[in-house]
Design an enzyme around this catalytic site. Structure first.
Site, PDB file in Angstrom:
ATOM      1  N   LYS A  85       0.850  -1.192   0.000  1.00 18.28           N
ATOM      2  CA  LYS A  85       0.000   0.000   0.000  1.00 18.28           C
ATOM      3  C   LYS A  85       0.885   1.242   0.000  1.00 18.28           C
ATOM      4  CE  LYS A  85      -4.336   0.208   2.161  1.00 18.28           C
ATOM      5  NZ  LYS A  85      -5.188   0.040   3.368  1.00 18.28           N
TER       6      LYS A  85
HETATM    7  O1  G3P Z   1      -8.249   0.657   4.510  1.00 20.62           O
HETATM    8  C1  G3P Z   1      -8.317   1.837   5.180  1.00 20.62           C
HETATM    9  C2  G3P Z   1      -9.650   2.507   5.202  1.00 20.62           C
HETATM   10  O2  G3P Z   1     -10.639   1.600   4.944  1.00 20.62           O
HETATM   11  C3  G3P Z   1      -9.844   3.363   6.413  1.00 20.62           C
HETATM   12  O3  G3P Z   1     -11.139   3.374   6.931  1.00 20.62           O
HETATM   13  O4  G3P Z   1     -12.830   3.901   8.642  1.00 20.62           O
HETATM   14  O5  G3P Z   1     -10.428   4.532   9.028  1.00 20.62           O
HETATM   15  O6  G3P Z   1     -11.792   5.749   7.347  1.00 20.62           O
HETATM   16  P1  G3P Z   1     -11.560   4.443   8.057  1.00 20.62           P
END
Ligand code: G3P
Length: 218
Positions: A85
């Site tokens: 990533k």
């Molecule tokens: O893969 C990372 C992404 O899905 C982050 O999610 O909920 O932290 O915005 P969030």
């Protein structure tokens, strides 16, 4: 068909969902590693690889192009289904150009908030473009619209880059992503639980079993 990934670094969650038979991959990031309580990225990633045959993403923490490339070389050597990533910054896009030229250059471009960023990572050779739907919504904008626009742009140019809906917060994000024709949805464990269950199913089953017990008991 849209693939289902789990957005977690917690091994017990991955182990449980892997048994459902619908898990196509896993995405992690430094915050998810923190929540899983480990800083050993390689050891934790390899434990996930042992449970999941599909793509498993591990994120770099360098912010400069050279550092990202160095980390990517190491991460990509761990297993054939590990994706690196890379954040979608200018340094990240430059790193993607280099990494995608390698035979094992499997890139998940992360932290995408606009269709133009998605266009650039596809041009830079990323395999996945991770659009942060929930965080776009948090900013008062429409995350699913970014997903739909990215889908249209990738289809316009026949880009070989998967549209990945990330930062998924609830069931409607999943339904809308499926309708938008994304290639991958990565969702946290609680959302995956919610899309699989309905209280109406539980209530209906309870009624069926009560009725059966009544007639079978006669
Ligand atoms: O893969 C990372 C992404 O899905 C982050 O999610 O909920 O932290 O915005 P969030």
């Amino acid at each position: 068909m849209t693939k289902i990934f789990l957005d977690t670094a917690k091994l017990d969650e991955i182990r449980e969902v892997a048994e459902w038979g619908v898990l196509d991959g896993v995405t992690t990031n430094p915050t998810l590693m923190m929540r899983a309580g480990t800083a050993d990225l390689k050891a934790n990633t390899m434990k996930i690889v042992d449970m999941v045959p599909g793509p498993v993403s591990a994120e770099v923490v360098s912010t400069d192009t050279a550092g990202m490339i160095t980390e990517a070389r190491d991460i990509l050597s761990w297993a054939d289904n590990v994706y690196v990533k890379i954040p979608t910054t200018v340094d990240g896009i430059k790193a993607m150009q280099e990494i995608s030229s390698w035979p094992n250059g499997r890139i998940n471009a992360t932290l995408i908030f606009s269709p133009t960023q998605a266009y650039l990572v596809a041009r830079a050779g990323a395999s996945f473009a991770s659009i942060f739907v929930g965080r776009i919504d948090d900013a008062g904008l429409d995350g699913m619209e970014v997903v739909r626009q990215t889908r249209a742009i990738f289809d316009n140019y026949g880009f070989d880059c998967a549209v990945l809906a990330a930062s998924i917060r609830h069931t409607l994000h999943v339904t809308d992503s499926l309708l938008a024709g994304v290639d991958i949805i990565t969702m946290p464990y609680p959302v995956l639980q919610k899309i699989a269950r309905s209280p109406f199913t539980d209530a209906g089953l309870e009624r069926f079993l009560a009725d059966w017990a009544e007639v079978a008991g006669k």
